[in-house]
Design a protein around this motif. Structure first.
Motif, short mmCIF file in Angstrom:
data_model
loop_
_atom_site.label_atom_id
_atom_site.label_comp_id
_atom_site.label_asym_id
_atom_site.label_seq_id
_atom_site.Cartn_x
_atom_site.Cartn_y
_atom_site.Cartn_z
N ARG A 107 42.42 81.15 34.69
CA ARG A 107 43.06 81.31 36.00
C ARG A 107 42.05 81.10 37.13
NH1 ARG A 107 46.22 86.89 36.00
NH2 ARG A 107 46.20 86.43 38.21
N VAL A 108 40.85 81.70 36.95
CA VAL A 108 39.81 81.56 37.98
C VAL A 108 39.42 80.08 38.12
CG1 VAL A 108 37.41 82.09 38.58
CG2 VAL A 108 38.89 83.89 37.63
N VAL A 109 39.17 79.42 36.99
CA VAL A 109 38.76 78.01 36.98
C VAL A 109 39.79 77.16 37.72
CG1 VAL A 109 38.47 76.00 35.46
CG2 VAL A 109 37.36 78.17 34.89
N GLU A 110 41.07 77.42 37.44
CA GLU A 110 42.15 76.66 38.08
C GLU A 110 42.17 76.92 39.59
OE1 GLU A 110 45.11 74.02 38.49
OE2 GLU A 110 43.92 74.34 36.68
N ASP A 111 42.03 78.19 39.97
CA ASP A 111 42.10 78.56 41.39
C ASP A 111 40.93 78.03 42.23
OD1 ASP A 111 44.42 79.90 40.80
OD2 ASP A 111 43.60 81.91 41.10
N VAL A 112 39.77 77.84 41.60
CA VAL A 112 38.59 77.43 42.38
C VAL A 112 38.15 75.99 42.10
CG1 VAL A 112 37.76 79.82 42.51
CG2 VAL A 112 36.85 78.30 40.72
N GLN A 172 36.44 73.90 44.65
CA GLN A 172 35.10 74.30 45.08
C GLN A 172 34.06 74.21 43.97
OE1 GLN A 172 37.25 77.94 46.23
NE2 GLN A 172 35.64 78.12 47.78
N TYR A 173 34.46 74.58 42.75
CA TYR A 173 33.51 74.66 41.64
C TYR A 173 34.10 74.05 40.38
CZ TYR A 173 31.77 78.42 44.65
OH TYR A 173 31.33 79.15 45.71
N THR A 174 33.25 73.41 39.60
CA THR A 174 33.64 72.97 38.26
C THR A 174 33.02 73.96 37.29
OG1 THR A 174 33.66 70.67 38.99
CG2 THR A 174 33.56 71.06 36.60
N ILE A 175 33.87 74.77 36.66
CA ILE A 175 33.40 75.80 35.73
C ILE A 175 33.99 75.49 34.36
CG2 ILE A 175 33.39 78.26 35.16
CD1 ILE A 175 33.84 78.78 38.20
N ILE A 176 33.13 75.43 33.36
CA ILE A 176 33.57 75.19 31.99
C ILE A 176 33.27 76.44 31.17
CG2 ILE A 176 33.35 73.67 29.98
CD1 ILE A 176 31.97 71.70 32.15
N HIS A 177 34.32 77.09 30.69
CA HIS A 177 34.15 78.30 29.87
C HIS A 177 33.83 77.84 28.46
CE1 HIS A 177 36.03 82.20 28.11
NE2 HIS A 177 34.75 82.37 28.36
N ILE A 178 32.54 77.90 28.09
CA ILE A 178 32.14 77.30 26.82
C ILE A 178 32.12 78.26 25.64
CG2 ILE A 178 30.90 75.31 27.69
CD1 ILE A 178 28.36 76.96 27.66
N ALA A 179 32.00 79.56 25.91
CA ALA A 179 31.95 80.50 24.79
C ALA A 179 32.15 81.93 25.27
CB ALA A 179 30.59 80.39 24.08
N ASN A 180 32.47 82.79 24.31
CA ASN A 180 32.59 84.23 24.56
C ASN A 180 31.85 84.96 23.44
OD1 ASN A 180 34.00 86.64 25.92
ND2 ASN A 180 34.52 86.90 23.76
N ALA A 181 31.06 85.95 23.83
CA ALA A 181 30.46 86.86 22.85
C ALA A 181 31.32 88.11 22.85
CB ALA A 181 29.02 87.19 23.25
N LYS A 238 36.79 85.67 41.99
CA LYS A 238 36.86 84.62 43.02
C LYS A 238 36.12 85.04 44.29
CE LYS A 238 41.08 83.27 43.58
NZ LYS A 238 42.54 83.20 43.49
N GLU A 239 36.28 86.30 44.66
CA GLU A 239 35.62 86.84 45.85
C GLU A 239 34.09 86.75 45.76
OE1 GLU A 239 35.84 91.27 47.27
OE2 GLU A 239 37.87 90.48 47.00
N HIS A 240 33.57 86.99 44.55
CA HIS A 240 32.11 87.05 44.36
C HIS A 240 31.48 85.74 43.88
CE1 HIS A 240 33.20 91.28 44.66
NE2 HIS A 240 31.97 91.47 45.06
N LEU A 241 32.31 84.76 43.52
CA LEU A 241 31.75 83.51 43.01
C LEU A 241 30.74 82.83 43.93
CD1 LEU A 241 34.41 81.37 41.12
CD2 LEU A 241 32.27 82.31 40.25
#
Length: 116
Positions: A25-30, A33-42, A108-111
């Motif tokens: 959702r964040v990636v879509e909303d921003v 402004q930004y290209t963010i790729i969520h590559i992994a989760n620990a 989004k506020e802190h990005l």
């Protein structure tokens, strides 16, 4: 203006599907402004080092289920692997107290400060 990035993001969240959904959702909303790729989760503190070594992210988010001390430990481990990693920790309890929409808004506020 073209979006800044790409930023390679690793999340540290015991609920990987929720992390993926919220970050999606964040990636879509921003995306303007930004290209963010969520590559992994620990999914645990024990997985952080290996996940960061494999993924080589430039951004790491810790989720709101971690205490401030745990979040600091996660960040310390991650920065041993990627010293110039940008990091961001959600306040403990945010998801539980205010729900997923609040988490998305908070990120989004802190990005801009995080990705600066």
């Amino acid at each position: 203006m073209a979006p800044t990035g790409p930023f390679r993001l690793v999340t540290v969240n015991t609920a990987p599907e929720r992390a993926k959904r919220l970050i999606g959702r964040v990636v879509e909303d921003v995306k303007d402004q930004y290209t963010i790729i969520h590559i992994a989760n620990a999914a645990s503190i024990d997985e952080v080092r290996q996940t960061v070594e494999e993924a080589q992210p430039n951004v790491l988010f810790t989720a709101s289920m971690w205490t401030p001390e745990e979040a600091q430990r996660i960040i310390a481990i991650a920065k041993e692997v990627v010293p110039d990693l940008k990091t961001f920790s959600l306040p403990q309890g945010l998801q539980v107290e205010k729900g997923p929409d609040a988490v998305v808004e908070y990120i989004k506020e802190h990005l801009p400060a995080v990705l600066g």
